[in-house]
Design an enzyme around this catalytic site. Sequence first.
Site, PDB file in Angstrom:
ATOM      1  N   GLY A 156       0.835  -1.194   0.000  1.00  0.00           N
ATOM      2  CA  GLY A 156       0.000   0.000   0.000  1.00  0.00           C
ATOM      3  C   GLY A 156       0.869   1.242   0.000  1.00  0.00           C
ATOM      4  N   GLN A 158       2.890   9.944   1.348  1.00  0.00           N
ATOM      5  CA  GLN A 158       4.191   9.264   1.448  1.00  0.00           C
ATOM      6  C   GLN A 158       5.135   9.600   0.301  1.00  0.00           C
ATOM      7  OE1 GLN A 158       2.314   5.185   2.248  1.00  0.00           O
ATOM      8  NE2 GLN A 158       4.181   5.138   3.464  1.00  0.00           N
ATOM      9  N   CYS A 208       5.566   0.039   7.599  1.00  0.00           N
ATOM     10  CA  CYS A 208       5.182   1.190   6.789  1.00  0.00           C
ATOM     11  C   CYS A 208       6.401   1.630   5.988  1.00  0.00           C
ATOM     12  CB  CYS A 208       4.721   2.314   7.717  1.00  0.00           C
ATOM     13  SG  CYS A 208       4.296   3.822   6.833  1.00  0.00           S
ATOM     14  N   LEU A 209       6.202   1.921   4.698  1.00  0.00           N
ATOM     15  CA  LEU A 209       7.333   2.319   3.854  1.00  0.00           C
ATOM     16  C   LEU A 209       7.975   3.615   4.350  1.00  0.00           C
ATOM     17  CD1 LEU A 209       5.893   1.517   0.296  1.00  0.00           C
ATOM     18  CD2 LEU A 209       7.514   0.169   1.638  1.00  0.00           C
ATOM     19  N   HIS A 250      -4.737   1.082   7.452  1.00  0.00           N
ATOM     20  CA  HIS A 250      -3.417   1.722   7.465  1.00  0.00           C
ATOM     21  C   HIS A 250      -3.381   2.908   6.491  1.00  0.00           C
ATOM     22  CE1 HIS A 250       1.137   1.386   7.814  1.00  0.00           C
ATOM     23  NE2 HIS A 250       1.000   2.160   6.757  1.00  0.00           N
ATOM     24  N   GLU A 251      -3.892   2.690   5.269  1.00  0.00           N
ATOM     25  CA  GLU A 251      -3.840   3.757   4.258  1.00  0.00           C
ATOM     26  C   GLU A 251      -4.824   4.877   4.582  1.00  0.00           C
ATOM     27  OE1 GLU A 251      -1.264   3.671   2.444  1.00  0.00           O
ATOM     28  OE2 GLU A 251      -0.823   1.581   2.903  1.00  0.00           O
ATOM     29  N   HIS A 264      -3.190   7.123   6.963  1.00  0.00           N
ATOM     30  CA  HIS A 264      -2.235   8.032   6.315  1.00  0.00           C
ATOM     31  C   HIS A 264      -2.932   9.290   5.808  1.00  0.00           C
ATOM     32  CE1 HIS A 264       1.762   6.345   6.178  1.00  0.00           C
ATOM     33  NE2 HIS A 264       1.347   5.187   5.709  1.00  0.00           N
TER      34      HIS A 264
END
Length: 169
Positions: free
Chosen positions: A45, A50, A92-93, A134-135, A138
């Site tokens: 994702g 990000q 998480c990236l 999660h997204e 964000h």
Amino acid sequence: MIYPIVKYGQEVLEKPGAPVTQFDGDLERLVADMFETMYAANGVGLAAPQIGISLKLCVIDVSCGKDPNSRLVLANPQILATEGEQAEEEGCLSLPDFRAKTARPLRATVQAQDVRGKEFTLSGEGLLARAFCHESDHLAGKLFLSHLSRLKRESIKRQIRKRAKAGEW
Ligand SMILES: [Zn+2]
């Protein structure tokens, strides 16, 4: 085009994104770039903040690029309902190398618009439900750290500060 991924500590990650209002060729290009960036980073994702773009837009593919049918674009997503609970490792990236057991709903139903602006509703379970949550977080300026215990959160932040000081973040 592969964008550099913004790491924890940058303001754009902790403020809510603006709603997507233009469903045009620019958005299509941005979405294609987001998929490319996510696959290059081996993520499932990626949210627009990000890559430094403060928009309520994210892409998800829990098959990691293996199944074209699992490519999802969510513009202006809203979690409508959740059910149950799961506690799996989450990462998480924007927080590379840090993973932690994070409580999330087992099932989640999300409403969003696709890249053309068409509204849809989708339910997911397991990893997909986790990705929806999660997204969506964000896009509200929230990171998975906020779901951890204070102790765990502070420990991760301390390690990041140390790395930042050494020029490794
Ligand atoms: Zn993330």
